[in-house]
Write an enzyme that holds these catalytic residues in place. Structure first.
Site, PDB file in Angstrom:
ATOM      1  N   GLY A   1       0.786  -1.224   0.000  1.00  0.00           N
ATOM      2  CA  GLY A   1       0.000   0.000   0.000  1.00  0.00           C
ATOM      3  C   GLY A   1       0.817   1.272   0.000  1.00  0.00           C
ATOM      4  O   GLY A   1       1.851   1.384  -0.667  1.00  0.00           O
TER       5      GLY A   1
ATOM      6  N   TYR B   1     -10.025   5.406  15.258  1.00  0.00           N
ATOM      7  CA  TYR B   1      -9.113   5.858  14.193  1.00  0.00           C
ATOM      8  C   TYR B   1      -8.937   7.368  14.256  1.00  0.00           C
ATOM      9  O   TYR B   1      -7.814   7.889  14.227  1.00  0.00           O
ATOM     10  CB  TYR B   1      -9.660   5.436  12.832  1.00  0.00           C
TER      11      TYR B   1
END
Length: 256
Positions: free
Chosen positions: A28, A163
Protein backbone atom coordinates in the site's frame (compact mmCIF):
# COMPACT_ATOMS: atom_id res chain seq x y z
CA UNK A 1 18.56 37.98 -15.86
CA UNK A 2 20.74 35.03 -14.75
CA UNK A 3 19.75 31.54 -15.93
CA UNK A 4 17.77 29.29 -13.61
CA UNK A 5 20.02 26.86 -11.77
CA UNK A 6 17.95 23.70 -12.16
CA UNK A 7 20.76 21.58 -10.76
CA UNK A 8 20.48 23.42 -7.45
CA UNK A 9 16.71 22.92 -7.39
CA UNK A 10 16.97 19.21 -8.09
CA UNK A 11 19.67 18.83 -5.47
CA UNK A 12 17.22 19.87 -2.75
CA UNK A 13 15.10 16.80 -3.52
CA UNK A 14 18.05 14.42 -3.86
CA UNK A 15 18.27 11.86 -1.04
CA UNK A 16 21.50 10.23 -2.19
CA UNK A 17 23.66 9.10 0.70
CA UNK A 18 20.74 9.07 3.13
CA UNK A 19 18.89 6.13 4.65
CA UNK A 20 15.14 5.99 5.21
CA UNK A 21 13.25 3.65 7.54
CA UNK A 22 9.58 3.05 6.73
CA UNK A 23 7.19 1.23 9.07
CA UNK A 24 4.26 -0.68 7.60
CA UNK A 25 6.14 -0.70 4.32
CA UNK A 26 5.10 -4.13 3.10
CA UNK A 27 2.26 -2.91 0.92
CA UNK A 28 0.00 0.00 0.00
CA UNK A 29 1.00 3.56 0.80
CA UNK A 30 4.01 2.49 2.86
CA UNK A 31 5.45 0.46 0.01
CA UNK A 32 4.93 3.31 -2.44
CA UNK A 33 6.66 5.71 -0.07
CA UNK A 34 9.64 3.37 0.18
CA UNK A 35 9.86 2.97 -3.60
CA UNK A 36 9.66 6.73 -4.10
CA UNK A 37 12.37 7.48 -1.56
CA UNK A 38 14.63 4.91 -3.19
CA UNK A 39 14.03 6.55 -6.57
CA UNK A 40 15.17 9.80 -4.94
CA UNK A 41 18.42 8.11 -3.93
CA UNK A 42 17.82 6.91 -0.36
CA UNK A 43 18.85 3.54 0.98
CA UNK A 44 15.75 1.80 2.32
CA UNK A 45 15.08 0.00 5.59
CA UNK A 46 11.68 -1.64 5.22
CA UNK A 47 9.70 -2.88 8.20
CA UNK A 48 6.30 -4.51 8.54
CA UNK A 49 4.53 -6.68 11.09
CA UNK A 50 3.74 -9.24 8.37
CA UNK A 51 6.79 -11.11 7.15
CA UNK A 52 5.06 -12.36 3.99
CA UNK A 53 4.31 -8.79 2.93
CA UNK A 54 7.95 -7.90 3.42
CA UNK A 55 9.17 -10.75 1.25
CA UNK A 56 6.82 -9.79 -1.60
CA UNK A 57 7.64 -6.10 -1.28
CA UNK A 58 11.40 -6.56 -1.35
CA UNK A 59 11.20 -8.02 -4.86
CA UNK A 60 9.75 -4.76 -6.21
CA UNK A 61 12.84 -2.67 -5.46
CA UNK A 62 15.58 -2.10 -8.06
CA UNK A 63 18.06 -2.06 -5.16
CA UNK A 64 17.41 -4.62 -2.41
CA UNK A 65 16.27 -2.92 0.81
CA UNK A 66 17.10 -4.03 4.31
CA UNK A 67 14.00 -5.75 5.68
CA UNK A 68 12.96 -6.33 9.29
CA UNK A 69 9.76 -7.77 10.66
CA UNK A 70 8.60 -5.31 13.31
CA UNK A 71 5.56 -4.95 15.51
CA UNK A 72 5.49 -1.22 16.26
CA UNK A 73 3.25 -1.80 19.30
CA UNK A 74 6.11 -3.64 21.02
CA UNK A 75 8.37 -0.96 22.49
CA UNK A 76 11.11 -3.48 23.28
CA UNK A 77 11.15 -4.75 19.69
CA UNK A 78 11.41 -1.17 18.43
CA UNK A 79 14.29 -0.46 20.79
CA UNK A 80 16.02 -3.69 19.82
CA UNK A 81 15.80 -2.75 16.14
CA UNK A 82 17.25 0.70 16.82
CA UNK A 83 20.19 -1.00 18.56
CA UNK A 84 20.57 -3.57 15.77
CA UNK A 85 20.77 -1.15 12.85
CA UNK A 86 24.36 -0.11 12.31
CA UNK A 87 23.64 3.61 12.12
CA UNK A 88 20.56 5.70 12.80
CA UNK A 89 18.55 6.42 9.64
CA UNK A 90 18.44 9.97 8.31
CA UNK A 91 14.73 9.71 7.57
CA UNK A 92 11.98 7.87 9.39
CA UNK A 93 8.44 7.45 8.09
CA UNK A 94 5.89 6.30 10.67
CA UNK A 95 3.37 4.77 8.28
CA UNK A 96 2.09 1.63 10.05
CA UNK A 97 -1.63 1.96 10.69
CA UNK A 98 -4.92 0.10 11.04
CA UNK A 99 -8.62 0.95 11.22
CA UNK A 100 -11.70 -0.66 12.75
CA UNK A 101 -14.94 0.83 11.40
CA UNK A 102 -17.89 0.37 13.75
CA UNK A 103 -20.33 2.50 15.71
CA UNK A 104 -19.03 3.37 19.16
CA UNK A 105 -21.61 1.07 20.74
CA UNK A 106 -20.06 -1.83 18.79
CA UNK A 107 -16.42 -0.88 19.27
CA UNK A 108 -14.86 -3.41 21.60
CA UNK A 109 -12.09 -2.72 24.07
CA UNK A 110 -9.85 -4.86 21.89
CA UNK A 111 -10.66 -2.83 18.75
CA UNK A 112 -10.04 0.46 20.55
CA UNK A 113 -6.77 -0.74 22.04
CA UNK A 114 -5.54 -2.24 18.72
CA UNK A 115 -6.10 0.96 16.76
CA UNK A 116 -4.57 3.22 19.39
CA UNK A 117 -1.64 0.84 19.90
CA UNK A 118 -0.66 0.65 16.23
CA UNK A 119 -1.53 4.16 15.10
CA UNK A 120 -0.44 6.20 18.11
CA UNK A 121 1.73 4.09 20.42
CA UNK A 122 3.71 2.88 17.41
CA UNK A 123 4.45 6.43 16.29
CA UNK A 124 5.61 7.34 19.79
CA UNK A 125 7.76 4.23 20.28
CA UNK A 126 9.50 4.58 16.91
CA UNK A 127 9.97 8.33 17.28
CA UNK A 128 11.40 7.88 20.77
CA UNK A 129 13.81 5.15 19.67
CA UNK A 130 15.06 6.70 16.43
CA UNK A 131 14.29 10.39 16.93
CA UNK A 132 16.38 10.55 20.10
CA UNK A 133 19.31 9.07 18.16
CA UNK A 134 18.76 11.68 15.43
CA UNK A 135 18.79 14.42 18.07
CA UNK A 136 22.05 13.08 19.49
CA UNK A 137 23.55 13.11 16.00
CA UNK A 138 22.19 16.58 15.24
CA UNK A 139 20.16 15.85 12.12
CA UNK A 140 17.16 13.92 10.86
CA UNK A 141 13.69 14.13 9.37
CA UNK A 142 10.60 12.31 10.61
CA UNK A 143 7.41 12.12 8.56
CA UNK A 144 4.34 10.70 10.30
CA UNK A 145 1.37 9.48 8.31
CA UNK A 146 -1.67 11.05 9.90
CA UNK A 147 -5.06 11.63 8.25
CA UNK A 148 -7.49 14.43 7.59
CA UNK A 149 -9.58 12.47 10.12
CA UNK A 150 -7.23 13.80 12.77
CA UNK A 151 -8.86 17.19 12.15
CA UNK A 152 -12.41 16.45 10.95
CA UNK A 153 -15.13 13.81 11.07
CA UNK A 154 -16.01 12.65 7.55
CA UNK A 155 -19.64 12.33 6.52
CA UNK A 156 -19.69 8.82 5.05
CA UNK A 157 -17.28 7.27 7.53
CA UNK A 158 -18.08 8.83 10.88
CA UNK A 159 -18.09 5.53 12.78
CA UNK A 160 -14.33 5.32 13.31
CA UNK A 161 -13.92 6.93 16.72
CA UNK A 162 -10.72 5.06 17.56
CA UNK A 163 -9.11 5.86 14.19
CA UNK A 164 -9.97 9.55 14.40
CA UNK A 165 -8.71 9.79 17.97
CA UNK A 166 -5.46 8.05 17.07
CA UNK A 167 -4.76 10.39 14.16
CA UNK A 168 -5.56 13.47 16.23
CA UNK A 169 -2.98 12.10 18.68
CA UNK A 170 -0.44 11.66 15.88
CA UNK A 171 -0.86 15.32 14.95
CA UNK A 172 -0.15 16.48 18.50
CA UNK A 173 2.81 14.11 18.89
CA UNK A 174 4.17 15.55 15.63
CA UNK A 175 3.91 19.15 16.84
CA UNK A 176 5.29 18.38 20.29
CA UNK A 177 8.33 16.51 19.02
CA UNK A 178 8.93 19.19 16.39
CA UNK A 179 9.23 21.79 19.15
CA UNK A 180 11.33 19.54 21.37
CA UNK A 181 13.87 18.51 18.75
CA UNK A 182 14.09 21.56 16.47
CA UNK A 183 17.15 22.88 18.29
CA UNK A 184 18.86 19.53 17.72
CA UNK A 185 18.45 19.65 13.94
CA UNK A 186 15.57 17.17 13.73
CA UNK A 187 12.46 18.13 11.76
CA UNK A 188 9.16 16.35 12.53
CA UNK A 189 6.19 16.74 10.17
CA UNK A 190 3.12 14.76 9.18
CA UNK A 191 1.25 14.06 5.97
CA UNK A 192 -2.53 13.94 6.42
CA UNK A 193 -4.09 12.11 3.47
CA UNK A 194 -7.71 12.30 2.48
CA UNK A 195 -9.37 9.25 0.96
CA UNK A 196 -6.74 7.24 -0.90
CA UNK A 197 -7.21 4.19 -3.10
CA UNK A 198 -5.68 1.44 -0.96
CA UNK A 199 -6.34 -1.88 0.75
CA UNK A 200 -7.98 -0.02 3.62
CA UNK A 201 -10.48 1.93 1.50
CA UNK A 202 -10.97 -1.07 -0.78
CA UNK A 203 -12.88 -2.80 2.01
CA UNK A 204 -15.78 -0.36 1.70
CA UNK A 205 -18.74 -0.82 -0.69
CA UNK A 206 -18.78 1.04 -4.01
CA UNK A 207 -21.56 3.40 -2.93
CA UNK A 208 -19.45 4.64 -0.02
CA UNK A 209 -16.32 5.06 -2.16
CA UNK A 210 -18.37 6.91 -4.81
CA UNK A 211 -19.72 9.22 -2.11
CA UNK A 212 -16.17 9.99 -0.99
CA UNK A 213 -15.28 10.96 -4.56
CA UNK A 214 -18.39 13.11 -4.91
CA UNK A 215 -17.58 14.93 -1.66
CA UNK A 216 -14.00 15.68 -2.73
CA UNK A 217 -13.54 18.85 -4.81
CA UNK A 218 -11.14 17.07 -7.17
CA UNK A 219 -13.80 14.40 -7.71
CA UNK A 220 -11.63 11.36 -7.07
CA UNK A 221 -9.67 9.41 -4.48
CA UNK A 222 -5.97 10.02 -4.11
CA UNK A 223 -3.33 7.59 -5.28
CA UNK A 224 -0.54 6.18 -3.09
CA UNK A 225 2.15 7.83 -5.22
CA UNK A 226 0.61 11.24 -4.48
CA UNK A 227 1.03 10.66 -0.76
CA UNK A 228 4.55 9.36 -1.34
CA UNK A 229 5.49 12.57 -3.18
CA UNK A 230 4.42 14.64 -0.18
CA UNK A 231 6.53 12.46 2.12
CA UNK A 232 9.49 12.84 -0.24
CA UNK A 233 9.13 16.62 0.00
CA UNK A 234 9.06 16.59 3.81
CA UNK A 235 12.03 14.20 3.94
CA UNK A 236 14.13 16.37 1.62
CA UNK A 237 16.02 19.64 2.00
CA UNK A 238 13.31 21.29 -0.09
CA UNK A 239 11.30 21.54 3.16
CA UNK A 240 14.25 22.63 5.32
CA UNK A 241 12.27 25.37 7.11
CA UNK A 242 9.27 23.19 7.87
CA UNK A 243 8.69 21.43 11.15
CA UNK A 244 5.53 20.71 13.12
CA UNK A 245 3.48 20.94 9.91
CA UNK A 246 0.44 18.76 9.26
CA UNK A 247 0.42 18.69 5.46
CA UNK A 248 -3.05 17.93 4.10
CA UNK A 249 -3.12 15.92 0.87
CA UNK A 250 -6.86 15.46 0.51
CA UNK A 251 -7.98 16.65 -2.92
CA UNK A 252 -9.57 19.66 -1.22
CA UNK A 253 -11.95 17.64 0.97
CA UNK A 254 -11.37 19.76 4.09
CA UNK A 255 -11.98 23.01 2.17
CA UNK A 256 -15.75 22.56 2.04
Amino acid sequence: MPPIDRTSIHRKFDLSGKTALITGGGRGIGLQIALTLQQAGAGIILTDADGSHLAEAADQFPLKPQVYQLDVTNSKAVGDLAAKIASCPDIMVNNAGVSRAAPTSQTTDEDWRTVLSVNLDGVFYCSRAFGCLMAQRGSGAIANISSMCGEIVTRQQSVVTAYNASKAGVNMVTKTLACEWARFGVRVNAVAPGFVQSEMTGKYPDEVVNAWSDQTPMGRLGQPHEIASAVHFLASDASSYMTGTILLVDGGYTCW
